[in-house]
Design an enzyme around this catalytic site. Sequence first.
Site, PDB file in Angstrom:
ATOM      1  CG  ASP A 125      -1.568  -1.170   1.645  1.00 49.93           C
ATOM      2  OD1 ASP A 125      -1.506  -2.140   0.893  1.00 49.93           O
ATOM      3  OD2 ASP A 125      -2.185  -1.184   2.718  1.00 49.93           O
ATOM      4  CD  GLU A 150      -7.015  -5.113   4.074  1.00 52.97           C
ATOM      5  OE1 GLU A 150      -6.430  -5.856   4.873  1.00 52.97           O
ATOM      6  OE2 GLU A 150      -6.723  -5.074   2.862  1.00 52.97           O
TER       7      GLU A 150
HETATM    8  C1  FRU Z   1      -3.881  -3.588   2.755  1.00 48.17           C
HETATM    9  C2  FRU Z   1      -3.255  -4.020   4.076  1.00 48.17           C
HETATM   10  C3  FRU Z   1      -3.622  -3.033   5.173  1.00 48.17           C
HETATM   11  C4  FRU Z   1      -2.497  -3.207   6.146  1.00 48.17           C
HETATM   12  C5  FRU Z   1      -1.322  -3.447   5.228  1.00 48.17           C
HETATM   13  C6  FRU Z   1      -0.271  -4.372   5.786  1.00 48.17           C
HETATM   14  O1  FRU Z   1      -3.231  -4.084   1.639  1.00 48.17           O
HETATM   15  O2  FRU Z   1      -3.671  -5.332   4.397  1.00 48.17           O
HETATM   16  O3  FRU Z   1      -4.892  -3.249   5.729  1.00 48.17           O
HETATM   17  O4  FRU Z   1      -2.312  -2.096   6.967  1.00 48.17           O
HETATM   18  O5  FRU Z   1      -1.833  -3.994   4.036  1.00 48.17           O
HETATM   19  O6  FRU Z   1       0.854  -4.397   4.985  1.00 48.17           O
END
Ligand code: FRU
Length: 491
Positions: free
Chosen positions: A33, A215
Amino acid sequence: MPLLGCAQQQSQAGTEKHRPQIHFTPETKWMNDPNGMVYYKGIYHLFYQYFPGGIKWGPMHWGHATSKDLVHWDRLPVALYPDSLGLIFSGSAVVDSLNTSGLGRDGKIPLVAIFTHHDMKGEEEKRSDFQNQSLAYSLDEGKTWTKYTGNPVLKNPGITDFRDPKVSWYPEQKKWVMTLATKNRITFYSSPDLKSWKKESEFGEQLGAHGGVWECPDLFPLTLNGEKYYVLLISINPGAPNGGSGTQYFIGDFDGNKFTPLQSETRWIDYGTDNYAGITWSNTGSRKVFIGWMNNWTYANQVPTESWRGATTIAREFKLFSDKNGISLRTEPVEELATLARATVNLPKAVGTGESKPLNTTSLSGPYKLKLQTSSLASFSVVLSNAAKGKLVVGYDKASNRFYIDRREAGNNAFNKEFAKIHYAPRISSGKTISLTLFVDVASVELFADNGLSVMTDVFFPEQPLGLISVQAPAALTLKELSYTPLKSIW
Ligand code: FRU
């Protein structure tokens, strides 16, 4: 300071197989992300979920890059490392101009990052409170970051998925608002100082797509015809329209306490499979600029790149659009991408039936932009191919009123059985002609149809660049426009 000089960067991280040429990638290792995007003093900061120890997901850090134009990126040292409270999961960053946090010193304005601390030990012990929200701040305009000693600032009330805080200033009530993903809903919190948080409300338990956990939300205002609306983005994995991860959105009203949607149906910012966990930059005024992770959790850990894994989408700007179907979100590639353009080449506008020959035989070995506009509503397909029999097809099907991207024969598919598929996007526009813009990089295509009302992003892994272009149609048609513009590499 960049880790490497420019020339070195180019040789090590510019030319390997499948290395994107108009998209941000870490020089080496894993990214997911985008995080903490904040604009300050002419610089766009991009942080991102980064594992410096490998090319699969691992203990998360915040990687860091900056840009003056949202197109060219300088790679910087890691900004946030895991600590005794846990790994550094996704989050956001704000400019605390009024020093509400008191973290500013000697008149220096603090940039404050709000992120999730993920305690691995707590997760292994099957506790439910292993994700908590914490702060870090920078007093040197985002170059270096210090964790706040009072972390965490928002403790977990016992919800296993309690993460990805997106914080923004709510000027009407002079307070900060945190939009947090809390398992199967969004929880809004507010704070006067970024340190003490109060629960405001919950949204979405009974609305939208729920094929997977929620998320990386985002909440931001946009104006249409002088009226202010709020857009709520929610990434979900799995449960996207073409499988795996995707980002849905709602348009509505936010009063500092509660989000009230205008529509109840589920809409997606991008119907391709490769735009996830994206959020917008803070501190950009009324302009809302977005970048997503150009990947999908279904196969992200397996895509066939070697020294790094993961890329962002191109930067995009969100706008609102209204017609008889109500208000929709529209996405445009940022205008700054024009800095990459070489001379545009116009192609013949008459399209015969059946298999057509590639229209340009000069070899396009790098990225390019393709523009097409029809003069009526008719099915057509744009075939991007190479001499190694690789082919990617992007098109519109009138009977089902859908756009599609077919990557089944685009290259290496062997790494995951879900990868080789055709993906579809509904047409939202009711316009009488179809316009589309494609941004084609060595390993991705981004489709913006009808001025960004239908958007698709797909990655693919060809043996050679897909530099041959042809257009096909079931019935002969004459296009209003067909052209391509080679783009310079950003590296
Ligand atoms: C989304 C996610 C978020 C989390 C991160 C962990 O892709 O699962 O919810 O904070 O990646 O790397």
